[in-house]
Motif scaffolding. Structure first.
Motif, PDB file in Angstrom:
ATOM      1  N   UNK A  27       0.834  -1.198   0.000  1.00 47.18           N
ATOM      2  CA  UNK A  27       0.000   0.000   0.000  1.00 47.18           C
ATOM      3  C   UNK A  27       0.871   1.252   0.000  1.00 47.18           C
ATOM      4  N   UNK A  28       0.451   2.243  -0.760  1.00 48.11           N
ATOM      5  CA  UNK A  28       1.280   3.433  -0.981  1.00 48.11           C
ATOM      6  C   UNK A  28       1.170   4.476   0.134  1.00 48.11           C
ATOM      7  N   UNK A  29       1.258   4.036   1.367  1.00 44.29           N
ATOM      8  CA  UNK A  29       1.265   5.012   2.456  1.00 44.29           C
ATOM      9  C   UNK A  29       2.655   5.620   2.556  1.00 44.29           C
ATOM     10  N   UNK A  30       2.749   6.822   3.109  1.00 45.54           N
ATOM     11  CA  UNK A  30       4.050   7.473   3.259  1.00 45.54           C
ATOM     12  C   UNK A  30       4.848   6.813   4.381  1.00 45.54           C
ATOM     13  N   UNK A  31       4.141   6.318   5.409  1.00 43.22           N
ATOM     14  CA  UNK A  31       4.844   5.702   6.533  1.00 43.22           C
ATOM     15  C   UNK A  31       4.385   4.257   6.730  1.00 43.22           C
ATOM     16  N   UNK A  32       5.096   3.523   7.558  1.00 43.85           N
ATOM     17  CA  UNK A  32       4.838   2.097   7.759  1.00 43.85           C
ATOM     18  C   UNK A  32       3.517   1.856   8.502  1.00 43.85           C
ATOM     19  N   UNK A  33       3.142   0.587   8.616  1.00 43.90           N
ATOM     20  CA  UNK A  33       1.806   0.305   9.143  1.00 43.90           C
ATOM     21  C   UNK A  33       1.698   0.485  10.659  1.00 43.90           C
ATOM     22  N   UNK A  34       2.787   0.256  11.404  1.00 48.45           N
ATOM     23  CA  UNK A  34       2.683   0.371  12.866  1.00 48.45           C
ATOM     24  C   UNK A  34       3.681   1.350  13.484  1.00 48.45           C
ATOM     25  N   UNK A  35       4.386   2.134  12.631  1.00 44.39           N
ATOM     26  CA  UNK A  35       5.319   3.145  13.152  1.00 44.39           C
ATOM     27  C   UNK A  35       5.413   4.274  12.135  1.00 44.39           C
ATOM     28  N   UNK A  63      -1.492   1.614  14.863  1.00 44.61           N
ATOM     29  CA  UNK A  63      -1.981   1.355  13.503  1.00 44.61           C
ATOM     30  C   UNK A  63      -2.100   2.644  12.683  1.00 44.61           C
ATOM     31  N   UNK A  64      -1.625   2.558  11.438  1.00 47.14           N
ATOM     32  CA  UNK A  64      -1.677   3.667  10.479  1.00 47.14           C
ATOM     33  C   UNK A  64      -3.074   3.730   9.851  1.00 47.14           C
ATOM     34  N   UNK A  65      -3.774   4.830  10.086  1.00 48.94           N
ATOM     35  CA  UNK A  65      -5.150   4.992   9.618  1.00 48.94           C
ATOM     36  C   UNK A  65      -5.230   4.931   8.079  1.00 48.94           C
ATOM     37  N   UNK A  66      -4.226   5.497   7.441  1.00 50.55           N
ATOM     38  CA  UNK A  66      -4.226   5.530   5.974  1.00 50.55           C
ATOM     39  C   UNK A  66      -4.135   4.107   5.396  1.00 50.55           C
ATOM     40  N   UNK A  67      -3.369   3.258   6.060  1.00 49.45           N
ATOM     41  CA  UNK A  67      -3.244   1.879   5.570  1.00 49.45           C
ATOM     42  C   UNK A  67      -4.604   1.188   5.607  1.00 49.45           C
ATOM     43  N   UNK A  68      -5.367   1.459   6.661  1.00 50.56           N
ATOM     44  CA  UNK A  68      -6.709   0.871   6.766  1.00 50.56           C
ATOM     45  C   UNK A  68      -7.590   1.398   5.636  1.00 50.56           C
ATOM     46  N   UNK A  69      -7.514   2.697   5.387  1.00 50.93           N
ATOM     47  CA  UNK A  69      -8.360   3.284   4.338  1.00 50.93           C
ATOM     48  C   UNK A  69      -7.995   2.751   2.959  1.00 50.93           C
ATOM     49  N   UNK A  70      -6.706   2.638   2.700  1.00 53.65           N
ATOM     50  CA  UNK A  70      -6.275   2.116   1.397  1.00 53.65           C
ATOM     51  C   UNK A  70      -6.736   0.664   1.215  1.00 53.65           C
TER      52      UNK A  70
END
Ligand code: ADP
Ligand code: ZN
Ligand code: MG
Length: 491
Positions: A27-35, A63-70
């Motif tokens: 997933x194209x988040x800027x940061x990792x899923x748990x940090x 948890x990274x909110x953006x990762x959930x949304x993606x």
């Protein structure tokens, strides 16, 4: 593929392949899923790490909110139901690139379930079910080559550890290597349209494990399955599956059993090789991760995510056909990416004949872009230029030969079509008497063809058009040539 067919087709035909695919997309988040570490690709080894993704004692994941949304957006695009409550579990195994000794994944409560992808198979349209889409973190990378100590040691790069992945698991409903290829193509296309991943196989942002078994046609039970891992192109997956199906049929035909195991595909040899016996789910000692709360994606949040759903490839293609009168095939080519479709539509809307635009984009523009390795956004000829050239050709002001020349000029100089046209504007021959004179010469030189035409073989006209254009070096106004030829040939 390197393998020759070893099994007679009539023997192969007695068996039915069963295939299920597990696809990981980054997933194209800027940061990792748990940090908060960066996910950028290609950074110096171990520069994007922190206590959380290094698995240092006492560090806690957030948890990274953006990762959930993606992931949820991808799930909705794949027709899945997003669960209101899902949860994270620890998948325990030992591997050097997994610093915590477990991977945080989702197990019995995945983020989303019950989706499907529609594919075209030999027998027509068919739906392949998607069992689940869940979130998990990626592991790091073991580097075996390229370092001073590589002869004696393996190096580790943990930059990738903790990168968010969506794992998409299909039902065992794929029945041939071609269907697997088609499923992956459609899956990638849908994910690309959502924009949640770049699906770049070379950089590992799309990875696929292929599960395959065979059974006698009509049998109820599945056969033992083999998992083929680490295949790095869709084409190789198709080859690996074809090889594996034959290998399994051969084993069964000679009275052996298929061993449930994990195998690797060697593309150069076109063969799969045993890697290890397949671990079972219970080997991983899954248990709920006590550091993470249950993930709640309530109705309101789901509705918000759903609003971000773009028009999906299937719907886009149907609309292009209906709105612009182009063929299914053209719509397929022009919807290869969202930006290509947007560019085509921009040109099609402003030109007189959208079908001509569709043809021009495919026959004149895409080939030239590809030859120079340019994206549609980098094209010297803008969509306004494509529309202009289409209209000029439509009106018969320029011949197709001139259009090709103008496109070549534009690509050579990097200018847009309008600029090149203004400067290079062909000295078009639009003088009726001059064209008539050329037509008369051509007819006098080809009396046989004139006779054929007058005897009813009107297709000979194309020959005359060609001769006149040749005689005028492509500069005669095509519309006038047509009109005057009709008159003259009629006698
Ligand atoms: P495992 O527990 O071994 O990972 P799963 O049930 O989770 O197995 O399935 C993993 C993938 O294998 C899924 O895509 C599923 O559709 C596929 N699959 C399951 N059983 C078979 C089979 N007998 N033959 C081919 N594919 C299968
Ligand atoms: Zn980190
Ligand atoms: Mg599994």
């Amino acid at each position: 593929m390197a393998t020759a067919t070893r099994i007679p087709p009539e023997v192969l035909a007695r068996y039915e392949p069963v295939i299920g695919l597990e696809v990981h997309v980054q997933l194209l988040t800027a940061s990792k899923i748990f940090c908060g570490c960066s996910t950028s690709f290609g950074a110096p080894p171990n520069s994007n790490v922190c206590p959380v993704c290094l698995g240092l004692p006492g560090a806690l994941p957030v948890l990274n909110r953006k990762a959930v949304e993606f992931a949820a957006l991808a799930a909705l695009a794949l027709g899945c139901q997003v669960r209101e409550t899902s949860s994270f579990a620890r998948k325990n195994y030992f591997y050097p690139d997994l610093p915590k000794g477990y991977q945080i994944s989702q197990y019995d409560q995945p983020l989303a379930e019950h989706g499907a992808i529609e594919i075209t198979s030999g027998e027509g349209r068919k739906k392949v079910g998607i069992t689940r889409l869940h979130l998990e973190e990626d592991a790091g990378k073991s580097l075996h080559d390229g370092f001073a100590e590589s002869a004696t040691s393996t190096c580790l790069d943990l930059n990738r550890a903790g990168t968010p992945l969506a794992e998409i698991v299909s039902e065992p409903e794929i029945s041939s290597p071609d269907e697997a290829f088609e499923y992956l193509t459609r899956l990638k296309e849908i994910i690309l349209f959502t924009g949640v991943s770049d699906c770049n196989m070379e950089e590992g942002s799309l990875r696929c494990d292929a599960n395959v078994s065979v059974r006698r046609k009509g049998a109820k039970e599945f056969g033992a399955k083999v998992e083929v891992k680490n295949v790095n192109s869709f084409r190789f997956i198709r080859e690996a599956l074809a090889y594996e199906i034959e290998r399994q049929v051969e084993a069964l035909e000679s009275g052996e059993k298929v061993v449930q195991e994990t195998r690797l595909y060697h593309a150069a040899e076109g063969k799969t090789f045993s890697m290890r016996s397949k671990e079972q789910a219970h080997d991983y000692r899954y248990f709920p991760d006590p550091d993470l709360q249950p993930l709640v994606v309530d109705a309101a949040w789901q509705a918000e995510i759903r609003k971000q759903l773009p028009e999906l490839p299937e719907a886009l293609r149907a609309r292009l056909v209906a709105q612009y009168g182009i063929t299914e095939y053209d719509a397929g080519v022009l919807s290869a990416s969202r930006s290509l479709a947007q560019q085509f539509e921009a040109a099609a809307r402003s030109a007189k004949n959208p079908k001509r635009v569709a043809n021009l984009v495919q026959s004149e523009l895409m080939g030239r872009l590809k030859a120079r390795d340019l994206s549609i956004e980098q094209s010297p000829i803008t969509m306004r230029g494509v529309a202009m050239s289409a209209d000029l050709a439509e009106a018969g002001t320029i011949s197709s030969k001139m259009l090709k020349d103008l496109y070549d000029h534009a690509f050579a100089t990097g200018e847009d079509f309008a600029a090149v046209y203004e400067r290079e504007k062909p000295q078009q021959l639009s003088d009726a008497s001059a064209i008539e004179k050329v037509i008369e010469d051509v007819m006098a030189a080809n009396p046989q063809q004139v006779e054929q035409y007058r005897a009813g073989k009107t297709t000979v006209k194309a020959f005359f058009v060609g001769q006149v254009m040749k005689a005028t070096k492509g500069q005669a106004n095509p519309a006038m040539v047509n009109e005057l030829l009709d008159k003259k040939l009629a006698g």
